[in-house]
Design an enzyme around this catalytic site. Structure first.
Site, PDB file in Angstrom:
ATOM      1  N   HIS A   1      -2.114 -13.167  -7.750  1.00 39.10           N
ATOM      2  CA  HIS A   1      -0.677 -12.602  -7.508  1.00 39.10           C
ATOM      3  C   HIS A   1      -0.641 -12.198  -6.060  1.00 39.10           C
ATOM      4  O   HIS A   1       0.460 -11.678  -5.614  1.00 39.10           O
ATOM      5  CB  HIS A   1      -0.604 -11.280  -8.383  1.00 39.10           C
TER       6      HIS A   1
ATOM      7  N   LYS B   1      -0.141 -12.571  -1.985  1.00 37.52           N
ATOM      8  CA  LYS B   1       0.810 -13.379  -0.878  1.00 37.52           C
ATOM      9  C   LYS B   1       0.137 -12.894   0.477  1.00 37.52           C
ATOM     10  O   LYS B   1       0.250 -11.944   1.266  1.00 37.52           O
ATOM     11  CB  LYS B   1       2.144 -12.847  -1.016  1.00 37.52           C
TER      12      LYS B   1
ATOM     13  N   ASP C   1      -3.745 -19.885  12.250  1.00 35.55           N
ATOM     14  CA  ASP C   1      -4.749 -20.063  13.455  1.00 35.55           C
ATOM     15  C   ASP C   1      -5.820 -18.840  13.664  1.00 35.55           C
ATOM     16  O   ASP C   1      -6.277 -18.703  14.583  1.00 35.55           O
ATOM     17  CB  ASP C   1      -4.041 -20.276  15.040  1.00 35.55           C
TER      18      ASP C   1
ATOM     19  N   HIS D   1      11.426  -4.809  -5.635  1.00 39.30           N
ATOM     20  CA  HIS D   1      10.440  -5.653  -5.689  1.00 39.30           C
ATOM     21  C   HIS D   1       9.314  -5.232  -4.903  1.00 39.30           C
ATOM     22  O   HIS D   1       8.160  -5.803  -5.047  1.00 39.30           O
ATOM     23  CB  HIS D   1      10.676  -7.137  -5.557  1.00 39.30           C
TER      24      HIS D   1
ATOM     25  N   LYS E   1       5.991  -3.308  -3.003  1.00 40.10           N
ATOM     26  CA  LYS E   1       4.812  -2.405  -3.557  1.00 40.10           C
ATOM     27  C   LYS E   1       4.063  -1.809  -2.168  1.00 40.10           C
ATOM     28  O   LYS E   1       3.252  -2.228  -1.701  1.00 40.10           O
ATOM     29  CB  LYS E   1       3.798  -3.383  -4.003  1.00 40.10           C
TER      30      LYS E   1
ATOM     31  N   ASP F   1       1.688  11.412   4.295  1.00 38.73           N
ATOM     32  CA  ASP F   1       2.011  12.264   5.300  1.00 38.73           C
ATOM     33  C   ASP F   1       2.304  11.280   6.486  1.00 38.73           C
ATOM     34  O   ASP F   1       3.154  10.437   6.322  1.00 38.73           O
ATOM     35  CB  ASP F   1       0.577  12.757   5.488  1.00 38.73           C
TER      36      ASP F   1
END
Length: 429
Positions: free
Chosen positions: A114, A116, A121, A293, A295, A300
């Protein structure tokens, strides 16, 4: 708890919002690649975003850049031969994580790649929750997703590259022994800024609860404010208690959750725990402009996290996930500005009278049942049989759908109109 030495200093981190900022940044980095491009993604569709990625990868490969792209066999269920063959002929190595998932005794359906991640380089990296699909762009319409990613420069890129290379090394070791992978030792990456960062992953072996632990440690240390924006919210008992305790000791705890869901069952599950959180003082806001969508979270003034992990059992107990944890006041301020704008302009504040806890069927025992499911579900899921996932060449899997050119063109057109319809029902993105 991970050691303090796991933090890297001297990073430059830029927050990217939605596909409008993310895709141009990634494509620009690939256009400038000279040696290596590593990509891991859950979803790659043949819509206008996937085709744009296809073009920049082809150009880079023809310049001699070494390219490895790994997609999940469940999240990216089919790609045409017209899409795959030009890439392979140009030298791009395409891999599929656990292809052709089936509900079986190994339950491959639930242990997905899951993450991404993009690394170019060894000098610039990207991590977040954005897939390669047109539903991350505003012009997709009311179902366009709200999401975030980070562009990183500095020593943290070494960690991203090493993690992505481990996935590729698995594929090479299994299927391409005649094509040795470059040494896994990360390339030197000089300091670029002031931010501290660390890469935190979740797998089904040594790092089963590392991401959840980082959330709980941050909540326990919170003094003034917590803001969490998460697409799929159905956390385990310990994380729920950490949220409640933070609010009960006077910390302002804001949750930004889906009010316009892309998967209705996910929002229904989240609402099962609203009453307990609201009673503790947690402020719940449902984002209603379009599907949430993201996450992301901040605590603080100097702690934040952004990545692929939802706060549900799939992400916290089953899937392979990757989050960046950040200590930087400037990054926190940027993220806070964006999240507070959502709260003020695009959210509905959920009050106790709005929750299902007031309904008669809830008082007859549904609430208690759901609460205990939430409490124990992650532990139950962790007991499911492990399996050693395969990372295979895409050409050897059912992910490649052979079709005549005219049929493929029709598929491309259909996917451009509605790539979200290709998402298997109930899958978390």
């Amino acid at each position: 708890m991970q050691r303090p030495a796991d933090w890297t200093r001297g990073n430059d981190l830029q927050l990217l919002e939605n596909g409008e900022e993310f895709f141009p940044a990634v494509f620009e980095a690939i256009e400038g690649a000279q040696h290596e491009v590593l990509i891991e993604t859950f979803i790659l569709f043949e819509d206008k975003v996937g085709l744009a990625l296809h073009e920049v990868l082809l150009r880079a490969a023809k310049r001699g850049v070494r390219i490895d792209v790994t997609v999940d066999g469940f999240g990216s269920p089919s790609l045409s031969t017209q899409f795959v063959e030009p890439l392979i002929e140009a030298g791009v190595r395409l891999h599929v994580f656990d292809p052709a998932p089936k509900i079986s005794r190994r339950l491959k359906l639930f242990r997905r790649l899951h993450r991404k991640i993009v690394v170019v380089d060894g000098q610039v990296g990207f991590i977040g929750g954005i897939n390669y699909s047109a539903d991350h762009l505003a012009d997709f319409g009311p179902e366009a997703k709200q999401d975030y990613a980070v562009r990183a420069r500095g020593p943290i890129v070494e960690q991203l590259r090493l993690e992505a290379q481990r996935t590729v090394a698995s594929a090479v070791g299994q299927r391409w022994p005649h094509q040795p992978l470059p040494a896994l030792a990360p390339k030197a990456c000089p300091p670029q800024g002031e931010a501290q960062a660390r890469l935190v992953t979740r797998d089904n072996h040594k790092h089963r609860d590392d991401i959840e632990r980082q959330y709980r440690l941050a909540l326990q240390a919170a003094k003034h404010e917590v803001i969490i924006a998460n697409a799929y919210f159905f956390p385990g008992y310990r994380l729920l208690k950490s949220l409640q305790r933070a609010a009960q000791r006077g910390v302002r705890v804001h949750l930004i959750l889906q009010g316009q869901p892309d998967i209705a069952a996910a929002t229904w599950a989240a609402r099962m725990v609203y009453d307990r959180l609201i009673e503790a003082g947690v402020r719940i806001h449902e984002y209603c402009d379009r599907p949430m969508h993201g996450k992301v979270a901040l605590v603080d003034d100097d702690w934040a996290t952004i990545g692929s992990s939802n706060l549900d059992p799939l992400s916290l107990s089953l899937n392979l996930e990757a989050n960046l944890v950040i200590r930087d006041t400037a990054f926190n301020a940027s993220l806070r500005d964006k999240l507070m704008r959502l709260i003020q302009e695009s959210c509905v504040h959920v009050r106790m009278e709005h929750t299902v806890a007031r309904r008669w069927w809830w008082r007859l025992g549904v609430g208690a049942l759901v609460y205990h499911v939430v409490r124990h579900f992650p532990q139950w899921m962790a007991q499911l049989p492990d399996h050693r996932p395969k990372v295979l060449p895409m050409a050897e899997t059912s992910v490649v759908a052979s079709a005549p050119a005219d049929e493929t063109a029709k598929a491309w057109s259909w996917r451009r109109l509605s790539p979200s319809r290709l998402m298997p029902r109930g899958a978390s993105q």
